[in-house]
Motif scaffolding. Structure first.
Motif, PDB file in Angstrom:
ATOM      1  N   GLN A 151       0.720  -1.130  -0.098  1.00  0.00           N
ATOM      2  CA  GLN A 151       0.012  -0.022   0.155  1.00  0.00           C
ATOM      3  C   GLN A 151       0.741   1.385  -0.043  1.00  0.00           C
ATOM      4  O   GLN A 151       1.644   1.274   0.896  1.00  0.00           O
ATOM      5  CB  GLN A 151      -0.853  -0.022   1.283  1.00  0.00           C
ATOM      6  N   ALA A 152       0.948   2.012  -1.126  1.00  0.00           N
ATOM      7  CA  ALA A 152       1.283   3.585  -1.137  1.00  0.00           C
ATOM      8  C   ALA A 152       0.604   4.570  -0.655  1.00  0.00           C
ATOM      9  O   ALA A 152      -0.705   4.400  -0.491  1.00  0.00           O
ATOM     10  CB  ALA A 152       1.793   3.666  -2.481  1.00  0.00           C
ATOM     11  N   PRO A 153       1.182   5.412  -0.272  1.00  0.00           N
ATOM     12  CA  PRO A 153       0.380   6.552   0.334  1.00  0.00           C
ATOM     13  C   PRO A 153      -0.792   7.125  -0.502  1.00  0.00           C
ATOM     14  O   PRO A 153      -0.340   7.339  -1.689  1.00  0.00           O
ATOM     15  CB  PRO A 153       1.387   7.919   0.567  1.00  0.00           C
ATOM     16  N   GLY A 154      -2.084   7.259  -0.293  1.00  0.00           N
ATOM     17  CA  GLY A 154      -3.168   7.643  -1.065  1.00  0.00           C
ATOM     18  C   GLY A 154      -3.757   6.931  -1.801  1.00  0.00           C
ATOM     19  O   GLY A 154      -4.523   6.926  -2.755  1.00  0.00           O
ATOM     20  N   LYS A 155      -3.135   5.335  -1.784  1.00  0.00           N
ATOM     21  CA  LYS A 155      -3.701   4.267  -2.710  1.00  0.00           C
ATOM     22  C   LYS A 155      -4.259   3.194  -1.968  1.00  0.00           C
ATOM     23  O   LYS A 155      -3.887   3.047  -0.587  1.00  0.00           O
ATOM     24  CB  LYS A 155      -2.456   3.758  -3.796  1.00  0.00           C
ATOM     25  N   GLU A 156      -5.085   2.396  -2.433  1.00  0.00           N
ATOM     26  CA  GLU A 156      -5.738   1.327  -1.857  1.00  0.00           C
ATOM     27  C   GLU A 156      -4.740   0.367  -1.983  1.00  0.00           C
ATOM     28  O   GLU A 156      -3.524  -0.019  -2.729  1.00  0.00           O
ATOM     29  CB  GLU A 156      -6.812   0.638  -2.870  1.00  0.00           C
ATOM     30  N   ARG A 157      -4.764  -0.761  -0.863  1.00  0.00           N
ATOM     31  CA  ARG A 157      -3.959  -1.839  -0.819  1.00  0.00           C
ATOM     32  C   ARG A 157      -4.106  -2.699  -1.781  1.00  0.00           C
ATOM     33  O   ARG A 157      -5.295  -3.348  -2.259  1.00  0.00           O
ATOM     34  CB  ARG A 157      -4.180  -2.678   0.736  1.00  0.00           C
ATOM     35  N   GLU A 158      -3.020  -3.489  -2.307  1.00  0.00           N
ATOM     36  CA  GLU A 158      -3.040  -4.018  -3.425  1.00  0.00           C
ATOM     37  C   GLU A 158      -2.383  -5.588  -3.384  1.00  0.00           C
ATOM     38  O   GLU A 158      -1.316  -5.519  -2.747  1.00  0.00           O
ATOM     39  CB  GLU A 158      -2.650  -3.339  -4.956  1.00  0.00           C
ATOM     40  N   GLY A 159      -2.939  -6.615  -3.976  1.00  0.00           N
ATOM     41  CA  GLY A 159      -2.267  -7.756  -3.808  1.00  0.00           C
ATOM     42  C   GLY A 159      -0.824  -7.837  -4.780  1.00  0.00           C
ATOM     43  O   GLY A 159      -0.808  -7.378  -5.905  1.00  0.00           O
ATOM     44  N   VAL A 160       0.045  -8.491  -4.228  1.00  0.00           N
ATOM     45  CA  VAL A 160       1.273  -8.552  -4.950  1.00  0.00           C
ATOM     46  C   VAL A 160       1.508 -10.100  -5.592  1.00  0.00           C
ATOM     47  O   VAL A 160       1.917 -10.096  -6.575  1.00  0.00           O
ATOM     48  CB  VAL A 160       2.580  -7.978  -3.960  1.00  0.00           C
ATOM     49  N   SER A 161       1.891 -10.957  -4.247  1.00  0.00           N
ATOM     50  CA  SER A 161       1.891 -12.300  -4.822  1.00  0.00           C
ATOM     51  C   SER A 161       1.465 -13.223  -3.612  1.00  0.00           C
ATOM     52  O   SER A 161       1.254 -12.797  -2.563  1.00  0.00           O
ATOM     53  CB  SER A 161       3.366 -12.414  -5.008  1.00  0.00           C
ATOM     54  N   CYS A 162       1.127 -14.399  -3.885  1.00  0.00           N
ATOM     55  CA  CYS A 162       0.621 -15.351  -2.894  1.00  0.00           C
ATOM     56  C   CYS A 162       1.398 -16.903  -3.244  1.00  0.00           C
ATOM     57  O   CYS A 162       1.789 -17.096  -4.492  1.00  0.00           O
ATOM     58  CB  CYS A 162      -0.737 -15.468  -3.152  1.00  0.00           C
TER      59      CYS A 162
END
Length: 126
Positions: free
Chosen positions: A39-50
Motif C-alpha cells: 500500500q502506497a500513500p493515497g492508494k488502496e492496498r493491492e495484492g502482490v503475490s501469493c
C-alpha cells in the motif's frame, strides 16, 4: 491466529534489489496460503503475490511479474519476497497475510483473511 512479522524493507536505488521476510508464529504455518500485499500513500492496498503451502503454485500481480519471486521455508515458518529491478512506483508498505486461496492478485483482497502483519516500508529512489 497466526502472528506475522515483516522485515527487510529499506531504501534502495531504482534497479536494485531487496528481499523481504515474513515470520509466522502461533499457528499452523504449513496449512496456510501466504501472500504479500502493498500500500502506497493515497492508494488502496493491492495484492502482490501469493504462495501455497507446497510452494508448487504461485501467483503474481502483472506489475511485478518477472521481477519479484515469492518463496517459503516451512521449516522456518517464513515466507520471502525477492524483489529485483525495483522501480520508484514499487515504493509502498509491504504486508504479509494469510489467504483463503492463491489466485488472481487483481482481486486478492477478496480472498485474504483479516490477519496482517504490521508491514515493512520499501522506498525506491530514482
Amino acid at each position: 491466529q497466526v502472528q506475522l512479522v515483516e522485515s527487510g524493507g529499506g531504501l534502495v536505488q531504482a534497479g536494485g534489489s531487496l528481499r523481504l521476510s515474513c515470520a509466522a508464529s502461533g499457528g499452523t504455518f504449513t496449512d496456510n496460503v501466504l501472500s504479500w500485499f502493498r500500500q502506497a500513500p493515497g492508494k488502496e492496498r493491492e495484492g502482490v503475490s501469493c504462495i501455497r503451502s507446497s510452494s508448487t503454485y504461485t501467483n503474481y500481480a502483472d506489475s511485478v511479474k518477472g521481477r519479484f519471486t515469492i518463496s517459503r521455508d516451512n521449516a522456518k515458518n517464513t515466507v520471502y519476497l525477492q524483489m529485483n529491478s525495483l522501480r520508484p512506483d514499487d515504493t509502498a508498505v509491504y504486508y504479509c497475510s494469510t489467504m483463503y486461496a492463491c489466485g488472481n492478485m487483481a482481486t486478492a483482497l477478496n480472498w485474504a483473511s483479516d490477519n496482517w502483519g504490521k508491514g515493512t516500508l520499501v522506498t525506491v529512489s530514482s
